[in-house]
Design an enzyme around this catalytic site. Structure first.
Site, PDB file in Angstrom:
ATOM      1  CB  SER A 125      -0.893  -0.011   1.249  1.00 12.16           C
ATOM      2  OG  SER A 125      -1.526   1.232   1.438  1.00 12.16           O
ATOM      3  CE1 TYR A 150      -3.076  -0.317   5.432  1.00 15.36           C
ATOM      4  CE2 TYR A 150      -3.517  -2.659   5.695  1.00 15.36           C
ATOM      5  CZ  TYR A 150      -3.307  -1.552   4.885  1.00 15.36           C
ATOM      6  OH  TYR A 150      -3.326  -1.694   3.519  1.00 15.36           O
ATOM      7  CE  LYS A 154      -1.198  -4.469   3.435  1.00 10.17           C
ATOM      8  NZ  LYS A 154      -1.449  -5.782   2.786  1.00 10.17           N
TER       9      LYS A 154
HETATM   10  C1  WQD Z   1      -9.834   9.057   1.442  1.00 13.86           C
HETATM   11  C2  WQD Z   1     -10.093  10.516   1.735  1.00 13.86           C
HETATM   12  C3  WQD Z   1     -10.440  11.015   4.066  1.00 13.86           C
HETATM   13  C4  WQD Z   1     -14.182   8.807   4.512  1.00 13.86           C
HETATM   14  C5  WQD Z   1      -7.073   4.085   3.324  1.00 13.86           C
HETATM   15  C6  WQD Z   1      -5.930   3.302   3.888  1.00 13.86           C
HETATM   16  C7  WQD Z   1      -5.075   2.778   2.774  1.00 13.86           C
HETATM   17  C8  WQD Z   1      -5.927   1.982   1.825  1.00 13.86           C
HETATM   18  C9  WQD Z   1      -7.044   2.858   1.270  1.00 13.86           C
HETATM   19  C10 WQD Z   1      -5.894  -0.323   2.452  1.00 13.86           C
HETATM   20  C11 WQD Z   1      -9.371  10.994   2.999  1.00 13.86           C
HETATM   21  C12 WQD Z   1     -11.695  11.294   3.257  1.00 13.86           C
HETATM   22  C13 WQD Z   1     -13.024   9.348   3.977  1.00 13.86           C
HETATM   23  C14 WQD Z   1     -15.229   9.667   4.938  1.00 13.86           C
HETATM   24  C15 WQD Z   1     -13.923  11.562   4.265  1.00 13.86           C
HETATM   25  N1  WQD Z   1      -6.489   0.862   2.477  1.00 13.86           N
HETATM   26  N2  WQD Z   1     -12.912  10.703   3.854  1.00 13.86           N
HETATM   27  N3  WQD Z   1     -15.056  11.016   4.789  1.00 13.86           N
HETATM   28  O1  WQD Z   1      -7.430   7.031   4.142  1.00 13.86           O
HETATM   29  O2  WQD Z   1      -6.608   7.508   1.774  1.00 13.86           O
HETATM   30  O3  WQD Z   1      -6.557   5.181   2.637  1.00 13.86           O
HETATM   31  O4  WQD Z   1      -7.814   3.304   2.408  1.00 13.86           O
HETATM   32  O5  WQD Z   1      -4.899  -0.656   1.871  1.00 13.86           O
HETATM   33  O6  WQD Z   1      -4.074   1.971   3.320  1.00 13.86           O
HETATM   34  O7  WQD Z   1      -5.153   4.176   4.675  1.00 13.86           O
HETATM   35  O8  WQD Z   1      -8.731   6.249   2.108  1.00 13.86           O
HETATM   36  O9  WQD Z   1     -11.117   6.311   1.536  1.00 13.86           O
HETATM   37  O10 WQD Z   1     -10.443   6.260   3.990  1.00 13.86           O
HETATM   38  O11 WQD Z   1     -10.085   8.329   2.662  1.00 13.86           O
HETATM   39  O12 WQD Z   1     -13.787  12.784   4.140  1.00 13.86           O
HETATM   40  O13 WQD Z   1     -16.313   9.236   5.429  1.00 13.86           O
HETATM   41  O14 WQD Z   1     -11.492  10.680   2.008  1.00 13.86           O
HETATM   42  O15 WQD Z   1     -10.229  12.048   5.012  1.00 13.86           O
HETATM   43  O16 WQD Z   1      -8.967  12.327   2.762  1.00 13.86           O
HETATM   44  P1  WQD Z   1      -7.292   6.611   2.726  1.00 13.86           P
HETATM   45  P2  WQD Z   1     -10.167   6.721   2.605  1.00 13.86           P
END
Ligand code: WQD
Length: 337
Positions: A125, A150, A154
């Site tokens: 990741s 997590y 990785k």
């Molecule tokens: C994306 C953006 C949030 C939810 C994570 C893991 C990564 C991978 C992908 C496994 C961010 C914003 C989110 C919400 C929001 N997973 N958001 N409201 O955090 O980039 O990555 O998932 O491998 O390892 O860290 O993805 O989709 O959670 O968030 O505003 O209800 O959307 O703040 O900016 P992230 P995400």
């Protein structure tokens, strides 16, 4: 040629099984159904007409892993997806993550190193980069101290593989995913989040379908053009195809190093507000949302430099954010109908 896909009934795993079957590989899936359902098999068969072998095993049980490889000595490659992947959960329950994400990896590698040769693809990741200093992110960007157990699993996983490949006949490719979204065009398979989605896109589609009242946007005071965080949202089908290309590279002996690393993204960053606007465009819905405080651990921006994947791996993402969101929306409507 028989390929083991661990976590093959999961979101990215099931899409990869479809692409492997499309390329003529025989697939055996190990999945303990902790974050998936056996019904996903029906979706795979509906798309390809071929039913993979499925074994409901827990990779944390060393004897079960040994027994599997004794029974499937003809497995010539492994794509290892099976892992716990919820960042917040890993903070609350680190030992669950170290046991599931590290022990299982060690047991599989112990079996592979007994073979004359073995091909191993690891689901990693972009989280290993933490808050990268420079955008877009290249594979030689420094791996930063993990922001969660997590992310640490990785990083540790990559180190274990690298050290093992130096002293064994295993050749490996580490694939660092950015943000996977979307679903197969058929809507026969897609993302099935457990409980309240942590990730942006499934929360958006569940809000669009009326399962959630509104989306909370975690902060609009970041140093970005519209104040919201930027990510590289890659269509899960593009991501799945990259795994097949990586496997064919290993099988063809084209990899020069025993371990190679590739970033898998589109190379384009999109903000949270841009994702919302794009969803509204493809769905025709007005998405209710409110700006709230920042989420602990969120980084400002992450999107991939795709040169190495394009030039060395010979793979490039083809599908757009719009297509990713449209397919996610089609899937959401289907599973809630
Ligand atoms: C994306 C953006 C949030 C939810 C994570 C893991 C990564 C991978 C992908 C496994 C961010 C914003 C989110 C919400 C929001 N997973 N958001 N409201 O955090 O980039 O990555 O998932 O491998 O390892 O860290 O993805 O989709 O959670 O968030 O505003 O209800 O959307 O703040 O900016 P992230 P995400």
């Amino acid at each position: 040629m028989k390929i083991l896909v661990t976590g093959g009934l999961g979101f990215i795993g099931s899409h990869t099984v479809v692409e492997l079957q499309n390329e003529g590989f025989d697939v055996v899936i190990i999945d303990n159904l902790s974050n998936s359902s056996e019904n996903v098999l029906d979706g795979i068969v509906a798309i390809t007409g071929k039913k993979p072998i499925f074994e409901n095993l827990d990779l944390r049980e060393k004897a079960a892993v040994q027994n599997f490889f004794a029974r499937h000595a003809d497995v010539s490659g492994v794509i290892h997806f099976a892992a716990s992947k919820a960042v917040n959960e890993s903070v609350e329950n680190p030992l669950l993550y170290y046991e599931n994400n590290i022990n299982a990896l060690v047991y599989i590698l112990q079996e592979l190193q007994k073979k004359e040769s073995a091909n191993f693809i690891f689901s990693s990741s972009c989280t290993v980069y933490g808050e990268a200093d420079q955008m877009p992110i290249t594979e030689d960007a420094p791996v930063k101290p993990a922001l969660s157990p997590y992310g640490n699993t990785k990083q540790i996983g990559e180190e274990i593989i690298t050290e093992t490949c130096k002293v064994s006949n295993i050749r490996s490719i580490l694939l660092r995913y950015f943000n996977p979204i979307g679903a197969h065009a058929s809507a026969e398979i897609g993302e099935l989040p457990n409980g309240v989605p942590q990730n942006l896109v499934p929360f958006i589609t569940q809000t669009g379908i009326g399962m959630r009242q509104q989306l909370s946007v975690y902060g609009d005071d970041y140093p970005t053009p519209d104040g919201t965080c930027i990510r590289d949202y890659i269509h899960v089908v593009d991501l799945a195809k990259a795994h097949v290309v990586a496997l064919q590279r290993l099988i063809g002996g084209k990899n020069l190093d025993r371990v190679e690393t590739f970033n898998l993204g589109t190379g384009t960053g999109s903000s949270v507000l841009e994702v919302i606007q794009t969803f509204e465009k493809v769905s025709g819905k007005t998405l209710p949302y409110q700006i709230v405080g920042r989420r602990e651990g969120d980084i400002i921006s992450a999107y991939a430099n795709t040169d190495k994947a394009n030039d060395v791996l010979g793979w490039k993402a083809k599908l757009t954010l719009e297509e990713g969101l449209a397919s996610a929306w089609k899937w959401e409507q289907k599973i809630r109908s």
